[in-house]
Design a protein around this motif. Sequence first.
Motif: not given
Length: 110
Positions: A23-30, A35-39, A49-54, A77-81
Amino acid sequence: MTTLEKFQELAKINFVEYNGDIEIGTMLTADGYECYYITADIQNLNFENEVFYYQPDFDTIMNAIEDLRYAGEEIDVEIDEWDYFDEYYMLDFIQDNMDEDEFDEFTNDK
């Protein structure tokens, strides 16, 4: 055949809406940062290893897919964008994985 279809064929990737192997996507921090992730497992996200600021670039995404692929098999592969897979980078990948004549024929047919 579209660029996306050819890319999926050569990269052995199936884009799915849910239940992907990766899964490739984004999530919001508190505190509201994106943040972006690939997991392979969103429930057990490895922040080191799976979370990116950019937003990860195309090569980072493709390397992560290859790392999670089992023995060269097709991977869902599941993507949100769709921003992660720009047509320019997909065409570059296609060109690198086809012989020159096939690529010329493919791009002239479009």
